[in-house]
Design a protein around this motif. Structure first.
Motif, PDB file in Angstrom:
ATOM      1  N   VAL A  24       0.862  -1.028   0.030  1.00  0.00           N
ATOM      2  CA  VAL A  24      -0.059  -0.011  -0.112  1.00  0.00           C
ATOM      3  C   VAL A  24       0.992   1.164   0.199  1.00  0.00           C
ATOM      4  N   SER A  25       1.098   1.780  -1.001  1.00  0.00           N
ATOM      5  CA  SER A  25       1.799   3.136  -1.229  1.00  0.00           C
ATOM      6  C   SER A  25       1.393   4.335  -0.487  1.00  0.00           C
ATOM      7  N   THR A  26       2.035   5.472  -0.285  1.00  0.00           N
ATOM      8  CA  THR A  26       1.541   6.598   0.352  1.00  0.00           C
ATOM      9  C   THR A  26       0.546   7.196  -0.434  1.00  0.00           C
ATOM     10  N   GLY A  27      -0.570   7.402   0.060  1.00  0.00           N
ATOM     11  CA  GLY A  27      -1.777   8.183  -0.965  1.00  0.00           C
ATOM     12  C   GLY A  27      -2.638   7.277  -1.073  1.00  0.00           C
ATOM     13  N   GLU A  28      -2.565   5.838  -1.172  1.00  0.00           N
ATOM     14  CA  GLU A  28      -3.207   4.989  -1.507  1.00  0.00           C
ATOM     15  C   GLU A  28      -4.345   4.723  -0.480  1.00  0.00           C
ATOM     16  N   LYS A  29      -5.775   4.458  -0.987  1.00  0.00           N
ATOM     17  CA  LYS A  29      -6.829   3.978  -0.061  1.00  0.00           C
ATOM     18  C   LYS A  29      -7.414   2.829  -0.528  1.00  0.00           C
ATOM     19  N   VAL A  30      -6.948   1.582   0.291  1.00  0.00           N
ATOM     20  CA  VAL A  30      -7.032   0.217  -0.137  1.00  0.00           C
ATOM     21  C   VAL A  30      -8.120  -0.362   0.876  1.00  0.00           C
ATOM     22  N   GLY A  31      -9.279  -0.763   0.317  1.00  0.00           N
ATOM     23  CA  GLY A  31     -10.348  -1.427   1.166  1.00  0.00           C
ATOM     24  C   GLY A  31     -10.166  -2.966   0.944  1.00  0.00           C
ATOM     25  N   ASN A 187     -19.029   1.643  11.121  1.00  0.00           N
ATOM     26  CA  ASN A 187     -20.057   0.782  12.015  1.00  0.00           C
ATOM     27  C   ASN A 187     -20.327   2.149  12.923  1.00  0.00           C
ATOM     28  N   HIS A 188     -21.883   2.151  13.439  1.00  0.00           N
ATOM     29  CA  HIS A 188     -21.961   3.075  14.134  1.00  0.00           C
ATOM     30  C   HIS A 188     -22.289   4.693  13.677  1.00  0.00           C
ATOM     31  N   LEU A 189     -21.772   4.703  12.468  1.00  0.00           N
ATOM     32  CA  LEU A 189     -21.735   6.243  12.054  1.00  0.00           C
ATOM     33  C   LEU A 189     -23.167   6.215  11.038  1.00  0.00           C
ATOM     34  N   ASP A 190     -23.892   7.498  11.345  1.00  0.00           N
ATOM     35  CA  ASP A 190     -25.043   7.815  10.546  1.00  0.00           C
ATOM     36  C   ASP A 190     -24.535   8.285   9.043  1.00  0.00           C
ATOM     37  N   LYS A 191     -25.524   8.890   8.238  1.00  0.00           N
ATOM     38  CA  LYS A 191     -25.136   9.291   6.977  1.00  0.00           C
ATOM     39  C   LYS A 191     -24.127  10.292   6.778  1.00  0.00           C
ATOM     40  N   ALA A 192     -24.749  11.264   7.632  1.00  0.00           N
ATOM     41  CA  ALA A 192     -23.825  12.740   7.529  1.00  0.00           C
ATOM     42  C   ALA A 192     -22.377  12.469   8.029  1.00  0.00           C
ATOM     43  N   SER A 193     -22.163  11.647   9.039  1.00  0.00           N
ATOM     44  CA  SER A 193     -20.950  11.365   9.741  1.00  0.00           C
ATOM     45  C   SER A 193     -19.967  10.461   8.486  1.00  0.00           C
ATOM     46  N   LYS A 194     -20.864   9.386   7.880  1.00  0.00           N
ATOM     47  CA  LYS A 194     -20.269   8.904   6.995  1.00  0.00           C
ATOM     48  C   LYS A 194     -19.524   9.508   5.689  1.00  0.00           C
ATOM     49  N   GLN A 195     -20.363  10.425   5.106  1.00  0.00           N
ATOM     50  CA  GLN A 195     -20.056  11.404   4.292  1.00  0.00           C
ATOM     51  C   GLN A 195     -18.847  12.274   4.457  1.00  0.00           C
ATOM     52  N   TRP A 196     -18.837  12.735   5.725  1.00  0.00           N
ATOM     53  CA  TRP A 196     -17.696  13.586   6.226  1.00  0.00           C
ATOM     54  C   TRP A 196     -16.461  12.513   6.450  1.00  0.00           C
ATOM     55  N   ASP A 214     -19.129  -1.885   3.680  1.00  0.00           N
ATOM     56  CA  ASP A 214     -19.947  -0.748   3.036  1.00  0.00           C
ATOM     57  C   ASP A 214     -19.303  -0.445   1.801  1.00  0.00           C
ATOM     58  N   GLY A 215     -20.236  -1.137   0.912  1.00  0.00           N
ATOM     59  CA  GLY A 215     -19.687  -0.756  -0.676  1.00  0.00           C
ATOM     60  C   GLY A 215     -19.747   0.455  -1.140  1.00  0.00           C
ATOM     61  N   ASP A 216     -20.824   1.368  -0.556  1.00  0.00           N
ATOM     62  CA  ASP A 216     -21.118   2.529  -1.140  1.00  0.00           C
ATOM     63  C   ASP A 216     -20.079   3.641  -0.410  1.00  0.00           C
ATOM     64  N   PHE A 217     -19.577   3.461   0.687  1.00  0.00           N
ATOM     65  CA  PHE A 217     -18.210   4.035   1.310  1.00  0.00           C
ATOM     66  C   PHE A 217     -17.010   3.658   0.449  1.00  0.00           C
ATOM     67  N   LEU A 218     -16.847   2.516   0.202  1.00  0.00           N
ATOM     68  CA  LEU A 218     -15.665   2.207  -0.438  1.00  0.00           C
ATOM     69  C   LEU A 218     -15.540   3.022  -2.143  1.00  0.00           C
ATOM     70  N   ASN A 239     -12.529   1.442  -7.482  1.00  0.00           N
ATOM     71  CA  ASN A 239     -13.484   1.231  -6.100  1.00  0.00           C
ATOM     72  C   ASN A 239     -14.280   0.027  -6.033  1.00  0.00           C
ATOM     73  N   TYR A 240     -15.009  -0.036  -5.243  1.00  0.00           N
ATOM     74  CA  TYR A 240     -15.896  -1.216  -5.081  1.00  0.00           C
ATOM     75  C   TYR A 240     -16.667  -1.694  -6.099  1.00  0.00           C
ATOM     76  N   SER A 241     -17.281  -0.542  -6.863  1.00  0.00           N
ATOM     77  CA  SER A 241     -18.209  -1.014  -8.040  1.00  0.00           C
ATOM     78  C   SER A 241     -16.978  -1.762  -9.307  1.00  0.00           C
ATOM     79  N   ALA A 242     -15.807  -1.209  -9.289  1.00  0.00           N
ATOM     80  CA  ALA A 242     -14.946  -1.736 -10.309  1.00  0.00           C
ATOM     81  C   ALA A 242     -14.525  -2.971  -9.734  1.00  0.00           C
ATOM     82  N   TYR A 243     -14.393  -3.103  -8.478  1.00  0.00           N
ATOM     83  CA  TYR A 243     -14.132  -4.341  -8.109  1.00  0.00           C
ATOM     84  C   TYR A 243     -15.028  -5.611  -8.240  1.00  0.00           C
TER      85      TYR A 243
END
Length: 470
Positions: A24-31, A187-196, A214-218, A239-243
């Protein structure tokens, strides 16, 4: 940068993970995705150094590592603001020392000149490390995760388990370590907190490795997906859809290759069988037998098992199941419910929605009889047999027991054969029922808790976040 080389983890004589390698390189976001029990959390723990490695190694480039566990890591007696400061040990220590020096100067305890010099040095160090901006950073992160300004003064013990997990996440984000490992951060986050959080992680400059269902989050955050399944890890760009698209394409490709190979093997086997007894063809037969032995068979992708169960009602309840009238409730003089009434009839499926801290769990606990309301009344039908699934039901499991022993506690004299059948539908087959609860992942614990809940005779279900970890 996080580099994992030939990582293997053995449990009970079998490999949970086998020769896993990725970077995992610097700057990568890996799910990290995969079925419950595949080893996702174990993989994170090994990268973090919290779990012994059977074989292989993990290397981190320069920089610190922040790790969000599935369990909250807070001191209940501290205020939220004080707990946030503990995420920055050096700054917190300097801040505390400044306070003590200032108190000593006021009380004239010690040499004023020496104390003044130390105070100036401490202020200089505090400023150099960015201490003057920490309170603003704490306010930004806690606000993004749904806390109010008033919450900063509250003891952590006043918050529910879900909110304590938010505190643990907030501390990780405040530190801004070069490497982040996040286990089920939504887990335990509502919609607004997930978006943030999605925006926060998307802009995060370091390397992020996260486990989530959480596929939408990924889709909003991930730049690459690692699929953990059957002991192996395969990387998919995007992202998740591409996966999902990439995995489906790979499965179709492998199926086509396997079909072609199987047809060719069948053709060769037919030739061998036809001419096996003919001396004139003996050399060709032996050649083809050796060729078949050398073939590297194409393995088709197999779908992971799915949990299959039925929720059965135990006895027929009256038409009017429940009547809650004028329910009000305060937590330490802080009102959470005001004059709430609800009538429930047989066959209805009712969902409680609203912002975190709005009183949904409190209302459900009052209906379940776990909490007595400050005002109002709850009347259940005479034949109602209610079952209550708490938001942190998995926390009530005994880590010293096996899966079968834990479910047996709620089974009301059902034979082990029937219980093993039930557990099989929750993907605990064969020797899996003898696993220690202590060794289970968060998702597996949730399945055990759900199995325990469903073996009890109920005809009314009260469910508080039953899909967490699933």
């Amino acid at each position: 940068m996080i580099v994992v080389e030939n990582l293997t983890k053995t449990f009970g004589g079998r490999n949970l993970l086998t020769a896993v390698s990725f970077a995992v390189s610097t700057g990568e976001k890996v799910g990290i995705v995969g079925p419950n029990g595949a080893g996702k959390t174990t993989l994170l723990k090994m990268v973090a150094g919290d779990e012994p490695i059977s074989a292989g190694k993990v290397n981190l480039s320069e920089g610190e590592l922040g790790y969000l566990h599935q369990e909250a890591d807070v001191l209940l007696s501290r205020s939220l603001a004080e707990e946030m400061w503990t995420a920055l040990p050096e700054l917190s220590s300097i801040r505390e020392r400044i306070s003590k020096i200032e108190e000593a100067l006021i009380l004239e305890n010690g040499d004023p000149e020496t104390l003044a010099t130390e105070l100036n040095d401490s202020h200089d160090r505090f400023k150099l490390l960015g201490g003057n901006g920490i309170d603003a950073s704490i306010a930004r992160v806690t606000d993004g995760l749904g806390f109010t300004t008033a919450d900063l003064g509250k003891p952590c013990g006043d918050f529910s388990g879900g909110w304590r997990m938010r505190i643990s996440l907030a501390k990780i984000l405040l530190r801004r370590d070069e490497h982040l490992l996040l286990d089920e951060p939504t887990n335990h986050l509502d919609k607004a907190s997930k978006q943030w959080l999605a925006q926060e992680l998307a802009e995060y400059p370091g390397a992020v490795l996260m486990v989530t269902h959480d596929g939408d989050f990924l889709d909003r955050v991930a730049t690459r997906i690692l699929n953990v399944e059957q002991g192996r890890v395969r990387s998919y760009p995007g992202n998740y859809s591409a996966y999902l698209e990439g995995k489906a394409n790979r499965q179709a490709q492998l199926d086509n290759e396997a079909d072609r190979q199987e047809r060719e093997i069948a053709r060769q086997e037919q030739f061998i069988e036809r001419f096996r007894s003919k001396a004139t063809k003996a050399r060709q037969v032996q050649s083809r037998i050796k060729a078949l032995d050398r073939i590297d068979r194409v393995e088709r992708m197999t779908n992971s098992g799915a949990t299959k169960f039925q929720i059965k009602s135990s006895g027929r309840v009256e038409h009017r199941v429940l009547y809650a009238e004028s329910i009000s409730h305060d937590w330490e003089d802080s009102p959470v419910l005001l004059d709430v009434s609800l009538e429930v009839e047989r066959g209805q499926k009712i969902v409680l929605v609203g912002h975190n801290g709005g009183g949904k769990s409190t209302f459900l606990r009052i209906l379940a009889g776990e909490v007595e309301s400050s005002e109002g009344s709850v009347t259940w039908a005479e034949r109602a047999r209610r079952g209550y699934y708490a938001q942190h039901q998995d926390e009530s499991l005994d880590p010293s027991l096996t899966v079968l022993e834990e479910v047996r506690r709620s089974a009301q004299d059902q034979p082990d054969g029937a219980l093993r059948g039930i557990l099989g539908r929750f993907l605990f087959s064969a020797d899996d029922v003898f696993k220690s609860v202590r060794m289970l992942s968060g998702g597996e614990k949730s399945r055990v808790a759900l199995a325990k809940f469903l073996v009890q005779p109920n005809n009314v279900l009260l469910l508080d976040e039953p899909t967490n970890h699933l």
